[in-house]
Scaffold this motif. Structure first.
Motif, short mmCIF file in Angstrom:
data_model
loop_
_atom_site.label_atom_id
_atom_site.label_comp_id
_atom_site.label_asym_id
_atom_site.label_seq_id
_atom_site.Cartn_x
_atom_site.Cartn_y
_atom_site.Cartn_z
N ARG B 38 0.82 -1.22 0.00
CA ARG B 38 0.00 0.00 0.00
C ARG B 38 0.85 1.26 0.00
NH1 ARG B 38 -4.90 -1.56 4.10
NH2 ARG B 38 -5.59 -3.36 2.91
N GLN B 39 2.07 1.12 0.45
CA GLN B 39 3.01 2.27 0.44
C GLN B 39 3.24 2.72 -0.99
OE1 GLN B 39 6.86 1.19 1.95
NE2 GLN B 39 7.59 3.28 2.13
N SER B 40 3.14 1.74 -1.93
CA SER B 40 3.25 1.94 -3.38
C SER B 40 4.39 2.88 -3.77
CB SER B 40 1.93 2.43 -3.96
OG SER B 40 1.68 3.77 -3.59
N GLY B 41 5.58 2.52 -3.38
CA GLY B 41 6.76 3.21 -3.87
C GLY B 41 7.00 4.56 -3.21
N GLN B 42 8.00 5.26 -3.73
CA GLN B 42 8.37 6.55 -3.15
C GLN B 42 8.86 7.46 -4.27
OE1 GLN B 42 11.09 4.70 -0.52
NE2 GLN B 42 12.87 5.00 -1.83
N THR B 43 8.96 8.75 -3.98
CA THR B 43 9.42 9.71 -4.97
C THR B 43 10.83 10.16 -4.64
OG1 THR B 43 7.17 10.46 -5.29
CG2 THR B 43 8.89 11.92 -6.05
N GLU B 44 11.69 10.18 -5.66
CA GLU B 44 13.03 10.71 -5.48
C GLU B 44 13.23 11.83 -6.51
OE1 GLU B 44 15.86 7.48 -5.61
OE2 GLU B 44 14.64 6.26 -4.27
N VAL B 45 14.07 12.80 -6.18
CA VAL B 45 14.28 13.94 -7.07
C VAL B 45 15.76 14.08 -7.38
CG1 VAL B 45 13.97 16.42 -7.38
CG2 VAL B 45 12.29 15.13 -6.07
N TYR B 46 16.11 14.05 -8.67
CA TYR B 46 17.50 14.24 -9.11
C TYR B 46 17.55 15.36 -10.13
CZ TYR B 46 18.10 9.84 -6.74
OH TYR B 46 18.09 8.87 -5.77
N ARG B 47 18.30 16.40 -9.80
CA ARG B 47 18.40 17.59 -10.66
C ARG B 47 17.01 18.09 -11.05
NH1 ARG B 47 23.81 16.35 -14.30
NH2 ARG B 47 25.28 17.18 -12.80
N GLY B 48 16.12 18.15 -10.06
CA GLY B 48 14.80 18.73 -10.28
C GLY B 48 13.80 17.81 -10.95
N ALA B 49 14.26 16.65 -11.46
CA ALA B 49 13.35 15.71 -12.12
C ALA B 49 12.86 14.69 -11.09
CB ALA B 49 14.06 15.03 -13.28
N GLU B 50 11.56 14.54 -10.99
CA GLU B 50 11.00 13.59 -10.03
C GLU B 50 10.93 12.20 -10.63
OE1 GLU B 50 7.30 14.53 -8.24
OE2 GLU B 50 8.03 16.38 -7.33
N TYR B 51 11.40 11.23 -9.87
CA TYR B 51 11.29 9.85 -10.29
C TYR B 51 10.40 9.10 -9.31
CZ TYR B 51 15.31 10.71 -13.32
OH TYR B 51 16.16 11.19 -14.27
#
Lengths: 396, 112
Positions: B38-51
């Motif tokens: 249910r956590q369904s992943g996470q968001t990471e940000v590299y050089r302003g681009a969200e992954y």
């Protein structure tokens, strides 16, 4: 040259050489684990290749006078007659000739055939770099006319940055770009690379004074300020936009600041360096988003940092340059004079046009003969195993 | 006999190991795994681009237990691994037909 001058430039040669393995780590940390050795190899082999071609022919094409103010002659092929202090100048320029094609490698990370990189970087070091160096540093038309590039904003950063754009246009995007996450695999590695680049950059900029003198001191101080303000500019911009400061942002901002201060380091004082560095941090943070807007896959943002930072720094040199500080340069816009700024603008446009066209043609030639692109399955499996038969991280 | 499999947050691994040792567990196998619930992943940000990173790092703990001990083992994992936040993980209990201790040739509950 005094013994002190010679000693400083000898040390600066070593500092600038060290930047290329530093760049390799800066880039290597940003790629995925399956491609890190390929990234390092592209950089490290460039050291050997360019040493050969620069010694045999590149130096002559850049610095043996200038035919039509466009390209040097063949009188210094194989270092014919180059000795003593000129041999030192050759060595210092060699280190610049090495890192410039190496900078391009970040744009093509993760999908280029290695043989194609060897061919492209060799041809580029023989044809494109010496012509740009002749224009910006040698007896070519830009330098003769009065445009100035203290340590390589035009000749190195714009030249490599626009060549990166040209080659990725021919090469195409990585499979999965931009939807698949392609995260940096080791930001600590990237920070080690950043530190080495910053350290080496003192040789790059302060060494470009070509002596142990006040100009070198000024360049060292402006370099330190430019890098620091670049870091602050980038981190502030991203903190405001995304809510968090990042290590990759701090490292990228420092490099952006270093790039932008490079053409200006010996022509502006410490205070304008604040403005140049800070502007580079803000503008390059915005510029790395352009690849998503325009859809070109510049893997590690060579365009967003080196091209945009180089343009910004070269133009701001035309804004802040001080003839009182360095008699070799015209006054910038802040002194109410436009002539020098116009020369800087023309210099930027000329290097952009020449390097884009020449690099695009070289990429097309290599694509038609060797093929630029790695096999699709090799790209998916990873270039370390498929092109080099080795792995970076062995856990068993 | 049962095989208890727990998917937990990696930084809870030591707490779970200690809790299991306290209830008498003498062995376990741990694997670094990735997954999402249910956590369904996470968001990471590299050089302003969200992954959006779907697969989150988890630890998978496997413990073979004799039937009477199952309740205590599951409780120990549950209380040691809980933070109350989304992404705490899951515990599954599977039936096991037989177990062999390779060194001695013991079988069944003796081998657990």
């Amino acid at each position: 040259m005094s013994a002190g001058d010679i000693a400083w430039v000898l040390v600066a040669c070593a500092l600038v050489l060290f930047m290329t393995p530093g760049l390799a780590l800066f880039y290597g940390g940003m790629v995925r684990t399956k491609n890190v050795l390929n990234m390092l190899m592209m950089n490290v082999l460039t050291i050997a290749i360019v040493t050969v071609v620069w010694t045999l022919i590149g130096y002559s094409l850049a610095f043996d006078g200038s035919f039509g103010q466009v390209i040097g002659g063949l009188g210094k092929v194989g270092l014919n007659g180059v000795e003593g202090e000129e041999l030192l100048f050759f060595a210092f320029q060699l280190m610049f000739a090495i890192i410039t094609p190496a900078l391009i490698s970040g744009a093509v990370a993760g999908r280029m055939k290695f043989s194609a990189w060897v061919a492209f970087s060799t041809l580029w070091a023989i044809i494109v770099y010496p012509i740009a160096a002749n224009w910006g540093f040698g007896d070519g038309w830009l330098f003769t006319w009065g445009a100035r590039d203290f340590a390589g904003g035009l000749v190195i950063h714009i030249n490599a940055g626009i060549a990166a754009l040209a080659i990725v246009k021919v090469l195409g995007p990585r499979k999965g770009f931009p939807d698949e996450p392609m995260r940096p695999h080791s930001l600590p590695l990237t920070l080690i690379g950043t530190g080495i680049l910053w350290f080496g950059w003192f040789g790059f900029n302060a060494g470009s004074a070509f002596g142990a003198n006040d100009l070198a001191i000024n360049a060292l101080v402006t370099t330190q300020i430019g890098a620091s303000l670049g870091m602050l500019g980038w981190v502030i911009a991203e903190w405001r936009k995304t809510g968090k400061p990042t290590l990759l942002g701090a490292a990228s901002g420092a490099v952006a600041g270093l790039v932008a201060i490079t053409p200006a380091a010996g022509f502006v004082g410490p205070l304008p360096a604040f403005a140049i560095g800070f502007a580079a941090g803000l503008v390059c943070f915005w510029a790395v988003s352009l690849k998503h807007r325009f859809g070109y896959d510049d893997s590690l943002d060579v365009v967003g940092i080196h091209l945009v930072g180089g343009i910004l720094g070269s133009l701001l040199t035309g804004v802040f340059a001080s003839n009182a500080l360095n008699g070799d340069v015209g006054n910038g816009l802040v002194y109410g004079e436009t002539a020098f700024f116009v020369k800087q603008l023309v210099g930027v446009l000329a290097i952009l046009a020449f390097s884009y066209a020449a690099s695009w043609v070289l990429a097309k030639v290599v694509d038609a003969t060797i093929g630029l692109r790695a096999d699709e399955n090799d790209e998916i499996t990873g270039l370390d195993l498929t092109l080099h038969d080795e792995r970076a991280y062995i856990t068993e | 006999m049962k095989l208890v499999i727990a998917y937990i947050k990696p930084y809870k691994l030591d707490a779970v190991k200690d809790a299991l040792a306290e209830v008498g567990v003498t062995g376990m196998t741990v694997t670094d795994v990735r997954g999402f619930g249910r956590q369904s992943g996470q968001t990471e940000v590299y050089r302003g681009a969200e992954y959006k990173v779907d697969f989150v790092a988890k630890s998978k703990v496997e413990v073979l237990v004799d039937d009477p001990a199952v309740g205590g083992v599951v409780d120990a994992i549950e209380s040691a691994a809980r933070t109350g936040d989304i992404g705490d993980g899951k515990v599954a209990v599977l039936g096991v037909e037989d177990v062999v201790r390779i060194r001695t040739g013991e079988r069944g509950a003796d081998a657990v």
